[in-house]
Write a protein that holds these residues in place. Structure first.
Motif, PDB file in Angstrom:
ATOM      1  N   TYR A   1     105.784  11.128 -37.867  1.00 23.06           N
ATOM      2  CA  TYR A   1     106.801  11.579 -39.764  1.00 23.06           C
ATOM      3  C   TYR A   1     107.529  12.854 -38.726  1.00 23.06           C
ATOM      4  CZ  TYR A   1     108.269  15.016 -42.437  1.00 23.06           C
ATOM      5  OH  TYR A   1     108.538  16.016 -43.762  1.00 23.06           O
TER       6      TYR A   1
ATOM      7  N   TYR B   1     103.514  17.187 -43.400  1.00 21.42           N
ATOM      8  CA  TYR B   1     103.482  15.999 -43.961  1.00 21.42           C
ATOM      9  C   TYR B   1     101.775  15.700 -44.008  1.00 21.42           C
ATOM     10  CZ  TYR B   1     102.923  10.838 -44.108  1.00 21.42           C
ATOM     11  OH  TYR B   1     103.117   9.674 -44.697  1.00 21.42           O
TER      12      TYR B   1
ATOM     13  N   PHE C   1     109.506   5.441 -41.740  1.00 21.84           N
ATOM     14  CA  PHE C   1     109.959   6.217 -41.433  1.00 21.84           C
ATOM     15  C   PHE C   1     111.831   6.003 -40.935  1.00 21.84           C
ATOM     16  CE2 PHE C   1     105.520   8.454 -41.607  1.00 21.84           C
ATOM     17  CZ  PHE C   1     105.663   9.206 -41.921  1.00 21.84           C
TER      18      PHE C   1
END
Length: 445
Positions: A197, A208, A441
């Motif tokens: 992330y 996150y 992602f």
């Protein structure tokens, strides 16, 4: 007349003897004395802060909660009984500071210096894999990856559906809820996902991780409770499960009967040495020789399972050593599981859990777990598995906190012999989720 009197005496004799009720194999008065001694040593600070002291305290805590949990109606049938209460009870003792802090740290497998959890898993993996007949082993592993992917798909679909009801977009549901829950635990899932992330978005990984670990913790509780519920269902609907030791529905047709072999005390030593050496081999590959495959880090337990399975399939392990490894596994499963559950409880932060408890978080985590159960059960059935055993291993053991979560789920479901499949879910399955996560992602953020 004498013969008649002897026959009457032989009939009455058993009823005249009082049956001694045992608690963890001991008369209750002995258990009470032992626990009293250990607790006195704990609260006076006399108990040593080493493996012996840790085991003494964990048995004292675990036996009490286990006996209570196994006697609470409904809880003992549907929630997991004493095993689950040992986990939650210890978490409560730690959270409310009932236990001295230094001893909570001692029995916490994650933070303490006493890493019995790894040793426990190593013994269980070796015994469970070597306990499978070769043909059965190959056929079950071949169908296991589809069952894992079925669980991930089910979790994603049901999670997205419920997320829409709470106004959460499908992208956010997958990124914030499904991936952390199905990622194979904390160290193998939430942590690397937070790093991915950060790499993709440039935002701090901690942002996150803080939310991911909270959702994962809630899902872990649901996974453990679901294990108990599935076990109760299997006890009532025998066609949905097997002997709790194998996944394959036609295991009796595939397996061939083995010769009976006498096992000596030295064979147990050889089995333990074999287990630890396979673990060392897994470490060698995961740390030095082949730490990554196609950019994905491979855990030492995943390598270990592969090597033990290969040795079993090739017939390299003598029958008497295999039998000894199975017996070691059974001893640890029956007697040391309380030690593990108390350690898992000490590692569970109830404050962190309660802070994350909101209606959307709880409902979404619950339905993600349900989706994992349904997806893995359906696909597992299609590839020849019992649906309940497939749901427990390929589903619930993906939707928990990794190694410790696997043991909690298997303990609650009464399927500790399936540890090798559970570890495949947490390790190889977790690796597959990291690949999926990287793609998601990159595409959505």
């Amino acid at each position: 007349m004498g013969k008649k009197n002897q026959e009457m005496a032989s009939v009455k004799e058993p009823t005249s003897k009082k049956t001694i009720k045992k608690f963890f194999g001991l008369p209750i008065w002995i258990v009470v004395v032992l626990i009293g001694i250990v607790l006195t040593a704990t609260y006076t600070g006399a108990l040593s802060k080493d493996l012996s002291g840790a085991f003494a305290l964990m048995f004292a805590i675990g036996v009490v909660f286990n006996e209570i949990g196994d006697r609470i109606p409904i809880w003992n049938t549907y929630i997991g009984g004493g095993i689950v209460l040992a986990f939650l009870g210890t978490a409560a003792l730690a959270y409310f500071n009932v236990l001295p802090t230094e001893y909570v740290e001692l029995i916490n497998w994650a933070n303490g210096e006493v890493d019995f959890l790894t040793f426990f898993i190593v013994i269980l993996i070796t015994g469970s894999v070597l306990g499978l007949e070769r043909k059965l082993l190959l056929k079950s592993i071949a169908g296991y990856v589809p069952a894992i992917l079925g669980g991930v798909a089910g979790a994603g679909l049901l999670g997205i559906g419920v997320g829409l009801l709470f106004g959460v977009s499908p992208a956010d549901t997958m990124i914030q809820y499904v991936l952390p829950v199905m990622g194979g635990g904390n160290g193998a899932g939430a942590v690397p996902l937070s790093q991915i992330y950060e790499t993709v978005t440039g935002n701090p990984a901690a942002d996150y991780y803080a939310f991911a670990i909270a959702i994962l913790t809630i899902a872990n509780i649901f996974a453990i409770i679901s294990g108990g519920l599935l076990n109760a269902l299997g006890n009532k609907r025998k066609g949905l499960t097997g002997d709790k030791k194998t996944l394959m529905r036609n295991a009796s047709e595939i397996a061939t009967e083995e010769e009976t072999t006498e096992v000596t005390m030295k064979d147990y030593g050889g089995a333990m040495m074999l287990s630890l050496t396979f673990y060392a081999l897994g470490l060698l590959f995961s740390k030095v020789l082949l730490p990554e495959i196609f950019g994905v880090a491979i855990h030492q337990f995943a390598y270990m399972i592969i090597f033990v399975a290969a040795a079993n399939a090739l017939g390299l392990i003598p029958t008497y050593v295999r039998k000894a490894a199975q017996t070691l596994q059974k001893f640890f499963t029956k007697n040391m599981i309380l030690i593990i559950m108390v350690g898992v409880g000490a590692d569970t932060d109830l404050g962190e859990l309660m802070a994350a408890i909101t209606i959307p978080n709880v409902v979404m985590a619950m339905f993600i777990v349900i989706g994992a159960i349904l997806g893995s059960a359906i696909v597992g059935y299609l590839v020849g598995f019992y649906p309940i055993d497939s749901a427990v291993t390929a589903g619930l053991c993906m939707a928990n906190r990794g190694g410790s979560g696997d043991l909690a789920v298997l303990g609650a479901s009464g399927r500790m012999d399936l540890i090798s499949y559970a570890q495949l879910s947490s390790r190889l399955g977790g690796g597959m989720v990291l690949i999926i996560g990287s793609l998601i992602f990159g595409a959505l953020l």
